[in-house]
Motif scaffolding. Structure first.
Motif, PDB file in Angstrom:
ATOM      1  N   LEU B 315     -13.422  24.685   5.831  1.00  0.00           N
ATOM      2  CA  LEU B 315     -12.308  24.768   4.882  1.00  0.00           C
ATOM      3  C   LEU B 315     -12.689  25.629   3.686  1.00  0.00           C
ATOM      4  O   LEU B 315     -13.862  25.706   3.309  1.00  0.00           O
ATOM      5  N   THR B 316     -11.679  26.228   3.052  1.00  0.00           N
ATOM      6  CA  THR B 316     -11.914  26.888   1.768  1.00  0.00           C
ATOM      7  C   THR B 316     -12.235  25.799   0.736  1.00  0.00           C
ATOM      8  O   THR B 316     -11.900  24.630   0.929  1.00  0.00           O
ATOM      9  N   GLU B 317     -12.851  26.216  -0.372  1.00  0.00           N
ATOM     10  CA  GLU B 317     -13.227  25.248  -1.412  1.00  0.00           C
ATOM     11  C   GLU B 317     -11.999  24.477  -1.911  1.00  0.00           C
ATOM     12  O   GLU B 317     -12.050  23.258  -2.085  1.00  0.00           O
ATOM     13  N   ALA B 318     -10.889  25.187  -2.132  1.00  0.00           N
ATOM     14  CA  ALA B 318      -9.675  24.513  -2.637  1.00  0.00           C
ATOM     15  C   ALA B 318      -9.181  23.495  -1.617  1.00  0.00           C
ATOM     16  O   ALA B 318      -8.673  22.424  -1.985  1.00  0.00           O
TER      17      ALA B 318
END
Lengths: 205, 339
Positions: B315-318
């Motif tokens: 996943l992306t950090e956000a």
């Protein structure tokens, strides 16, 4: 691996350990964590620094890279082995001997006769996966794991020797116990064994 | 200073975590929803990594023993303060010592901050919105109700919460047990000295209110998580990757700070030659590990440092922050953000 990590594949555990040592010695500011494992090294960059870490990693890992790190650093830890006294009273010692067609005495002789190296740390803080050069003591995991393994248990499984830092569930074969404190968060070096640490075992009784 | 009256299902101290020790088997840990955690500290003028309380499903109740500036962020939830022996205009009947550091409502009293919603006898009840700082006075009780949607809330206090740090962090790591114990009834919480440095105000200005840091969809709408392909996507091929993106996933009940289990009638199947064992390798928060049953686990901040199941994507950090707000039963969809 995601936005901020790079997973480097290597042929074997010694190669992974060698790259880990190079990267740790170099201490790049854009890198947060360097995590060796069986055949990989994970490099975790600071947020937004992945590109910088990747460029640097390609340079550092290239076979023809200018060797800024002395060769000695990349092959051994450079410090004396940690010697751990062990009481060979583990409940699985006889079973391990059977699996290897050895006597329990011969298992102890093999265990104390080899120099082990911490390939990587995982499972729990301070739990080192120790590998010996000749790999004679290679047994599988137990068919049913134990719900609670006491701290200091010296165990064998999957080609590795490990020592449980604290009480936890565990599926490895227990061959003995040590009084050494493997993990103490209050110590300057919390983990007694870090990746690359060499370990010798000595019979305590 | 606060006294813990109720904790809800789980209330922990969390800060920015303890990165840099993964090679010793210690995961970074830290606030599960970093965006909401950072916003809480900003609202009370703390340095970004000051320790805050992370709750699951609300239910937190604190008795205020000393006047303080606080803020709650994260999942949309009801926050209210009960104030016994209330004087005129909802001010405490007893004299109030001036705040150290200028809170936004110093001197003006809390009525400008929040509506006076009810006055029952001599006890007043004040509702406070999330994502906004407010002052609580000695003698007040601060209540955090269960969120309408989402899972986790952050309660920050000016100066941060105090606790003995472990490897430089006050985060509780539920996997290894490092860090302070979970909050418990009767526990006293002291404040630290983690206010923002004056020179840092350019990049980290204090704010009276902020936009919710982490998007939480309306009930029934799927939470969209952005995923980057790899590193072990080759074990699943294009068919496995499509199954991940196409399947309607539901958040499983066996989820915690280590990871969120996802369930679907559609499994992410490995290719015939990709089913072999994988040697343990390093893991990161946001890694989507696919065990043999084909139902992925999203790793959150207390993930193990190494794992043996293949990671199909990360996943992306956000989106790691978003995933930390998933409650059992919430629907999830993955969106391919591979460049």
């Amino acid at each position: 691996m995601g936005e901020s990590a790079i997973l480097v594949e290597l042929p074997d555990a010694p190669a992974a350990l060698a790259l880990y040592r190079r990267l740790r010695t170099a201490q790049l500011p854009s890198v947060v964590d360097v995590v060796p494992a069986e055949r990989t090294v994970l490099v975790v960059a600071r947020p937004g620094s992945r590109a910088a870490a990747e460029r640097w990693l390609l340079q550092a890992a290239a076979p023809d890279a200018p060797d800024t790190i002395p060769a000695a650093v990349t092959t051994t830890s450079g410090s004396a082995p940690v010697i751990l006294p062990v009481r060979y009273n583990g409940p699985d010692l006889a079973e391990v001997a059977d699996l290897l067609s050895l006597t329990p005495e011969e298992v102890v002789a093999a265990h104390t006769g080899e120099l082990w190296t911490a390939s990587f740390i995982g499972f729990a803080p301070g739990f080192a996966y120790l590998r010996a050069a000749d790999g004679r003591l290679d047994v599988p995991r137990r068919s049913s794991p134990r719900a609670a393994v006491p701290p200091g248990s010296v165990a064998l499984a999957a080609g590795y020797c490990g020592i449980y830092p604290r009480e936890s569930p565990g599926g490895w074969h227990l061959i003995g116990t040590t009084d050494a404190v493997l993990w103490d968060a209050e110590r300057a070096d919390p983990a007694l064994l870090a990746p690359g640490t060499e370990v010798g075992f000595r019979r305590a009784d | 200073m606060f006294e813990v009256l109720r904790t809800g299902p789980l209330a922990l101290l969390q800060d920015a975590g303890r990165p840099g020790h993964a090679h010793l088997g210690v995961t970074a840990s830290g606030a599960a929803d970093r965006g909401s955690f950072a916003a809480a500290n900003r609202l009370v003028g703390n340095r970004p990594g000051a320790a805050a309380i992370e709750t699951v499903f609300g239910g937190l109740e604190l008795r205020v023993l000393r006047t303080a500036l606080v803020a709650v962020t994260g999942a949309p939830a009801t926050v209210f303060v009960t104030r016994p022996a209330c004087g005129p205009f909802g001010l405490p009947a007893h004299p109030v010592a001036p705040l150290n550091g200028a809170g936004p409502s110093t001197g003006a009293g809390p009525t400008t901050e929040a509506g006076l919603t009810a006055e029952t006898g001599r006890t007043a009840v004040f509702a406070h919105p999330t994502d906004r700082s407010f002052v609580v006075f000695a003698g007040d009780t601060l209540h955090l109700g269960p969120p309408d949607r989402g899972l986790r809330n952050y309660l920050a206090v000016r100066s941060g919460f105090a606790a003995a740090p472990t490897l430089g962090s006050r985060s509780t790591d539920v996997l290894s047990g490092l860090g302070p114990p979970p909050l418990a009834q009767g526990m006293l919480l002291e404040t630290a000295h983690d206010v923002a440095a004056a020179h840092a105000s350019g990049s980290w200005p204090a704010a009276d209110f902020v936009r919710p840091a982490t998007h939480i969809p309306r009930a029934g709408e799927p939470l969209r998580l952005s995923v980057l392909r790899g590193p072990r996507d080759d074990r699943f091929g294009d068919a496995g990757w499509r199954a991940l993106l196409d399947a309607p996933w539901t958040t499983g009940s066996a989820s915690n700070r280590v990871g969120v289990r996802l369930e679907s009638p559609i499994a992410v199947e490995p290719l015939p030659d990709g089913a072999g064992e994988l040697p343990s390798e390093g893991m990161v928060a946001g890694a989507l590990q696919v065990p043999p049953n084909g139902q992925p686990v999203v790793f959150l901040r207390d993930h193990p440092v190494t794992g043996g199941y293949p990671v199909i994507g990360v996943l992306t950090e956000a989106s790691v922050d978003r995933a930390a707000q998933l409650r059992p039963g919430d629907p999830v969809r993955f969106v391919d953000r591979t460049e």
